[in-house]
Write an enzyme that holds these catalytic residues in place. Sequence first.
Site, mmCIF file in Angstrom:
data_model
loop_
_atom_site.group_PDB
_atom_site.id
_atom_site.type_symbol
_atom_site.label_atom_id
_atom_site.label_comp_id
_atom_site.label_asym_id
_atom_site.label_seq_id
_atom_site.Cartn_x
_atom_site.Cartn_y
_atom_site.Cartn_z
ATOM 1 N N ASN A 100 -126.334 -60.471 134.086
ATOM 2 C CA ASN A 100 -125.562 -60.089 132.905
ATOM 3 C C ASN A 100 -126.499 -59.863 131.725
ATOM 4 O O ASN A 100 -127.037 -60.818 131.161
ATOM 5 C CB ASN A 100 -124.543 -61.209 132.592
ATOM 6 C CG ASN A 100 -123.636 -60.858 131.433
ATOM 7 O OD1 ASN A 100 -123.848 -59.851 130.741
ATOM 8 N ND2 ASN A 100 -122.622 -61.681 131.223
ATOM 9 N N SER B 157 -114.654 -64.715 122.275
ATOM 10 C CA SER B 157 -116.016 -65.124 121.943
ATOM 11 C C SER B 157 -116.249 -66.488 122.582
ATOM 12 O O SER B 157 -116.427 -67.498 121.887
ATOM 13 C CB SER B 157 -116.218 -65.176 120.430
ATOM 14 O OG SER B 157 -117.590 -65.430 120.158
ATOM 15 N N GLY C 49 -118.621 -67.721 124.443
ATOM 16 C CA GLY C 49 -119.933 -68.336 124.245
ATOM 17 C C GLY C 49 -120.549 -68.906 125.516
ATOM 18 O O GLY C 49 -121.274 -69.915 125.483
ATOM 19 N N CYS D 96 -123.926 -60.194 127.337
ATOM 20 C CA CYS D 96 -122.982 -61.121 126.703
ATOM 21 C C CYS D 96 -123.090 -60.944 125.189
ATOM 22 O O CYS D 96 -124.178 -61.127 124.617
ATOM 23 C CB CYS D 96 -123.269 -62.569 127.066
ATOM 24 S SG CYS D 96 -122.116 -63.681 126.227
ATOM 25 N N THR E 74 -109.191 -58.408 132.015
ATOM 26 C CA THR E 74 -108.040 -58.736 131.158
ATOM 27 C C THR E 74 -106.741 -58.845 131.948
ATOM 28 O O THR E 74 -106.027 -59.843 131.858
ATOM 29 C CB THR E 74 -107.907 -57.679 130.058
ATOM 30 O OG1 THR E 74 -109.099 -57.713 129.248
ATOM 31 C CG2 THR E 74 -106.689 -57.913 129.192
ATOM 32 N N LYS F 179 -118.299 -66.962 137.268
ATOM 33 C CA LYS F 179 -118.543 -66.963 135.810
ATOM 34 C C LYS F 179 -120.056 -66.941 135.575
ATOM 35 O O LYS F 179 -120.821 -67.650 136.249
ATOM 36 C CB LYS F 179 -117.949 -68.230 135.176
ATOM 37 C CG LYS F 179 -118.378 -68.473 133.728
ATOM 38 C CD LYS F 179 -117.883 -67.394 132.771
ATOM 39 C CE LYS F 179 -118.460 -67.575 131.353
ATOM 40 N NZ LYS F 179 -118.155 -66.424 130.463
ATOM 41 N N LYS G 74 -125.185 -56.113 134.771
ATOM 42 C CA LYS G 74 -123.939 -55.924 134.021
ATOM 43 C C LYS G 74 -124.341 -55.411 132.649
ATOM 44 O O LYS G 74 -125.108 -56.074 131.930
ATOM 45 C CB LYS G 74 -123.190 -57.248 133.927
ATOM 46 C CG LYS G 74 -121.930 -57.252 133.064
ATOM 47 C CD LYS G 74 -120.767 -56.594 133.750
ATOM 48 C CE LYS G 74 -119.454 -56.797 132.972
ATOM 49 N NZ LYS G 74 -118.865 -58.156 133.165
ATOM 50 N N GLY H 242 -109.585 -54.829 127.891
ATOM 51 C CA GLY H 242 -108.228 -54.372 128.121
ATOM 52 C C GLY H 242 -108.032 -52.878 127.940
ATOM 53 O O GLY H 242 -109.003 -52.115 127.829
ATOM 54 N N GLY I 168 -110.286 -51.865 131.244
ATOM 55 C CA GLY I 168 -108.969 -51.257 131.076
ATOM 56 C C GLY I 168 -108.231 -50.933 132.348
ATOM 57 O O GLY I 168 -107.337 -50.094 132.346
ATOM 58 N N ILE J 29 -118.146 -51.476 132.219
ATOM 59 C CA ILE J 29 -118.738 -52.024 131.015
ATOM 60 C C ILE J 29 -118.394 -53.510 130.843
ATOM 61 O O ILE J 29 -117.356 -53.972 131.343
ATOM 62 C CB ILE J 29 -118.224 -51.260 129.758
ATOM 63 C CG1 ILE J 29 -116.709 -51.410 129.598
ATOM 64 C CG2 ILE J 29 -118.701 -49.830 129.761
ATOM 65 C CD1 ILE J 29 -116.160 -50.824 128.303
HETATM 66 O O1 LIG Z 1 -118.398 -65.202 125.694
HETATM 67 C C1 LIG Z 1 -118.610 -65.110 126.939
HETATM 68 O O2 LIG Z 1 -118.774 -66.077 127.724
HETATM 69 C C2 LIG Z 1 -118.673 -63.694 127.446
HETATM 70 N N1 LIG Z 1 -117.702 -62.852 126.989
HETATM 71 C C3 LIG Z 1 -117.721 -61.507 127.301
HETATM 72 O O3 LIG Z 1 -116.824 -60.742 126.891
HETATM 73 N N2 LIG Z 1 -118.720 -61.023 128.083
HETATM 74 C C4 LIG Z 1 -119.703 -61.813 128.575
HETATM 75 O O4 LIG Z 1 -120.598 -61.304 129.291
HETATM 76 C C5 LIG Z 1 -119.677 -63.215 128.250
HETATM 77 CL CL1 LIG Z 1 -120.914 -64.251 128.904
#
Ligand SMILES: O=C(O)c1[nH]c(=O)[nH]c(=O)c1Cl
Length: 312
Positions: free
Chosen positions: A127, A69, A71, A130, A272, A44, A164, A221, A250, A192
């Site tokens: 990343n 979301s 966060g 986000c 997903t 993560k 990413k 997804g 997807g 992506i």
């Molecule tokens: O809300 C998230 O933790 C999150 N959610 C996403 O869909 N992509 C990300 O890179 C992150 Cl860091």
Amino acid sequence: LSLATEIAGRYFASCLMNAAGIRCQSRRDLDALVQSSAGAYVTKSATPAPRSGNPAPRMATFPNGSFNSMGLPNNGLAYYLDYVLADEQKRPGKTNFLSLAGTSLADNLAMLHQINDSAYTGFVELNLSCPNVPGHPQTGYDFEATRQTLEAVFDFYQKPLGVKLPPYFDLAHFDAIAAVLNQFPLSFVTTINSVGNGLLVNVETETVVIKPKGGFGGIGGASVKPTALANVRALSQRLNPAIAVIGVGGIMSGKDAFEHILCGASMLQIGTQFGYEGVAVFERIAKELGDIMLLKGYSSIDDFRGKLKTLA
Ligand SMILES: O=C(O)c1[nH]c(=O)[nH]c(=O)c1Cl
């Protein structure tokens, strides 16, 4: 017939792995991935200190899609660095991915210094995409900020690293981001991330469905596969061949996996569907992909990677 792949000189017995964020936040999650037939795992996305993330409800599903979301809830860099260092002791020669998502350049550089100075030998997935941290726009949509970030990173960081990326939706943007990325010794790009800031509506209650950011969240997804394939293809066509492309978005079946490889992916991340199905998804998709390759007479993914044809 083999689903093996190689990225930056590192061998993976399977080209299937998880996408960052899904079932990879705790030691238990990561142990399940280690025990599975996945070729690697990614942790993560980490911040320097642990984060609880956004208020719930913060994720939802809809037909053909996932919505979140979160966060950036995570246990902090030290937790994940400890895990991967212990894992490298137990399973030397196995390469995995440590995902970082600092909410500032300073945080990202501090985490990378810590990793650089550690015994870690695996990959970092930085990343830049986000979409769910309030007040923090995605670096990946700011080409100059992306260049400055990578300039600062490669000023000192000596270990293999990739980024990413968010999805892009304009050929001029594919050109722009590739022009930036090609200036740096990246090992890979992962494309992506979720399609940012979508909105789901509950007609019965006439409300949004998640609490953070007024209900705006990232879409994943099946519904994002066309966008994911376009980004894998466009970046594969534009990037220095030394930069591998990891495809995500997807992948629910062997057929989806085949499509991503045909578009240029050297490794596939499943988000997903891994969330819904658990580690069984890796065996199922490996079997389905193998069956398609057998039918077509391919014995390795090199036989067809990036060989999507246009119409004459
Ligand atoms: O809300 C998230 O933790 C999150 N959610 C996403 O869909 N992509 C990300 O890179 C992150 Cl860091």
